[in-house]
Design an enzyme around this catalytic site. Structure first.
Site, PDB file in Angstrom:
ATOM      1  N   ARG A 145       1.224   9.899   5.427  1.00  0.00           N
ATOM      2  CA  ARG A 145       1.475   8.581   6.021  1.00  0.00           C
ATOM      3  C   ARG A 145       2.799   7.995   5.538  1.00  0.00           C
ATOM      4  O   ARG A 145       2.954   6.794   5.451  1.00  0.00           O
ATOM      5  CB  ARG A 145       0.336   7.628   5.633  1.00  0.00           C
TER       6      ARG A 145
ATOM      7  N   LYS B 157      -2.153  -1.573  -3.787  1.00  0.00           N
ATOM      8  CA  LYS B 157      -3.033  -0.413  -3.749  1.00  0.00           C
ATOM      9  C   LYS B 157      -2.226   0.857  -3.779  1.00  0.00           C
ATOM     10  O   LYS B 157      -1.265   0.961  -3.013  1.00  0.00           O
ATOM     11  CB  LYS B 157      -3.817  -0.478  -2.443  1.00  0.00           C
TER      12      LYS B 157
ATOM     13  N   LYS C 135       0.857  -1.175   0.000  1.00  0.00           N
ATOM     14  CA  LYS C 135       0.000   0.000   0.000  1.00  0.00           C
ATOM     15  C   LYS C 135       0.893   1.225   0.000  1.00  0.00           C
ATOM     16  O   LYS C 135       1.728   1.400   0.883  1.00  0.00           O
ATOM     17  CB  LYS C 135      -0.901  -0.008   1.228  1.00  0.00           C
TER      18      LYS C 135
HETATM   19  C1  PBG Z   1      -7.211   3.254   5.432  1.00  0.00           C
HETATM   20  C2  PBG Z   1      -7.621   3.192   4.016  1.00  0.00           C
HETATM   21  C3  PBG Z   1      -7.462   4.182   3.048  1.00  0.00           C
HETATM   22  C4  PBG Z   1      -8.020   3.684   1.869  1.00  0.00           C
HETATM   23  C5  PBG Z   1      -8.508   2.418   2.151  1.00  0.00           C
HETATM   24  N1  PBG Z   1      -8.227   2.124   3.467  1.00  0.00           N
HETATM   25  C6  PBG Z   1      -6.924   5.552   3.159  1.00  0.00           C
HETATM   26  C7  PBG Z   1      -5.520   5.807   3.478  1.00  0.00           C
HETATM   27  O1  PBG Z   1      -4.697   4.895   3.650  1.00  0.00           O
HETATM   28  O2  PBG Z   1      -5.193   6.982   3.589  1.00  0.00           O
HETATM   29  C8  PBG Z   1      -8.083   4.411   0.548  1.00  0.00           C
HETATM   30  C9  PBG Z   1      -9.147   3.954  -0.376  1.00  0.00           C
HETATM   31  C10 PBG Z   1      -9.374   4.854  -1.538  1.00  0.00           C
HETATM   32  O3  PBG Z   1      -8.688   5.872  -1.757  1.00  0.00           O
HETATM   33  O4  PBG Z   1     -10.300   4.541  -2.308  1.00  0.00           O
HETATM   34  N2  PBG Z   1      -8.271   2.896   6.296  1.00  0.00           N
END
Ligand code: PBG
Length: 333
Positions: free
Chosen positions: A226, A257, A205
């Site tokens: 983050r 992701k 991620k």
């Molecule tokens: C964290 C989470 C995020 C997304 C899914 N789970 C946000 C992040 O990490 O800032 C992003 C999903 C999207 O942008 O469609 N709970």
């Protein structure tokens, strides 16, 4: 029939175009399939909401009330989707994200609601992360000097996994990018007898600008970024390392992701692991296509199916997408 070509221009011996002649032929030789059961619909449910509320940066996506969520879950099941991924938006946030552990908290309630309604037809998944529940908006608890405390966060994730499992979830999706999160969650679930609750690990991620619209979708309180826990967009090999670690820790599926900018990572992870690979077609990918389509700059429906097919072609077995229901309808035509 074959008149001479200009001097020196040879006729092709091999003609790949032959297989593109008709729709039937094209479909016969298509290498990649896109089907509703490969798609997972992410949904937002807001505590205290009585009506669905629009999300301005994601036209067509809403923050559900508990009852509108059930309607969306029914529709997802009827369309034959593979699953639904639940995100909760609590009314109150605090430094440690207590709302995430409370059995009466919005996400835990929503899990029970949805499992009760469509649990047999649809895999019910939950986002296992603290960012929606903390007042600072980070994915974990903080040290006194304001850094995200990896190991203390693992303790909270373990408890959160139990809350989701007790609520009836089929699969938890740890998305906080803490080191050791999959092992911590697997151990907690197993020790409590929840051996059948699966883990969809958000393995690779990235710290991405393409999560921007999601922050509005969940009323995020995050200031800053983050980058100390999510991955640097520059790194693909590291994404494979993260996925391998998660498999070793017990992940049942691994995820990359965002999807579109990271199709190389999807492919590399697909080639490196022997578990199903998911990719998350994130909020920013949704919003940029919707924005272009709203201006008449792009053929929306074709572009949606092309995007999802490309993610599958890169190697994703499962795609999380806000267009899951719509894509299923388009595929049925
Ligand atoms: C964290 C989470 C995020 C997304 C899914 N789970 C946000 C992040 O990490 O800032 C992003 C999903 C999207 O942008 O469609 N709970």
């Amino acid at each position: 029939m074959t008149e001479e070509l200009a001097a020196g221009v040879p006729r092709p011996v091999t003609r790949p175009r032959r297989l593109r002649t008709t729709a039937g032929l094209r479909s016969l030789v298509a290498e990649t399939t896109l089907a509703p059961q490969q798609l997972v619909l992410p949904v937002f449910v807001r505590e205290g909401a009585t009506e669905p509320r629009e999300i301005s940066s994601m036209p067509g996506v809403v923050q559900h009330s508990r009852s509108s969520l059930l309607a969306a879950a029914h529709e997802a099941a009827e369309l034959g989707l593979g699953g639904i991924m639940l995100f909760g938006i609590p009314e109150h946030k605090d430094a440690v994200g207590s709302g995430a552990l409370d059995p009466a908290g919005i996400l835990n309630r929503a899990i029970t609601d949805v499992v009760g309604e469509v649990g047999d037809a649809l895999t019910v998944m939950s986002d296992l992360c603290l960012d929606e529940f903390t007042d600072h908006g980070h994915c974990g608890v903080l040290t006194p000097d304001g850094r995200v405390d990896n190991d203390r966060t693992l303790e909270v994730y373990a408890e959160m996994a139990l809350a989701h499992a007790d609520a009836g979830v089929d699969m938890v999706g740890p998305s906080g990018m803490m080191d050791g999160q999959v092992a911590a969650i697997r151990t907690a679930l197993d020790d409590a007898g929840h051996v059948d609750v699966a883990i969809l690990a958000y393995s690779a991620k990235y710290s991405s600008a393409f999560f921007g619209p999601f922050r509005e979708a969940v009323d995020s309180s995050l200031e800053g970024d983050r980058r100390t826990y999510q991955q640097d967009p520059a790194n693909a090999r590291e994404g494979v390392r993260e996925a391998l670690l998660d498999v070793a820790e017990g992940a049942d599926l691994v995820m990359v992701k965002p999807a579109l900018g990271y199709l190389d990572v999807v492919r590399r992870v697909r080639d490196a692991v022997d578990v199903p690979v998911a990719a998350y077609n994130v909020s920013g990918e949704y919003s940029m296509l919707e924005a272009a389509a709203a201006r008449g700059w792009i053929d929306r429906e074709r572009a949606i199916l092309e995007m999802l097919t490309s993610i599958r072609r890169a190697g994703a077995d499962v795609v999380l997408t806000y267009w899951a229901a719509e894509a299923a309808r388009l595929l049925a035509r």
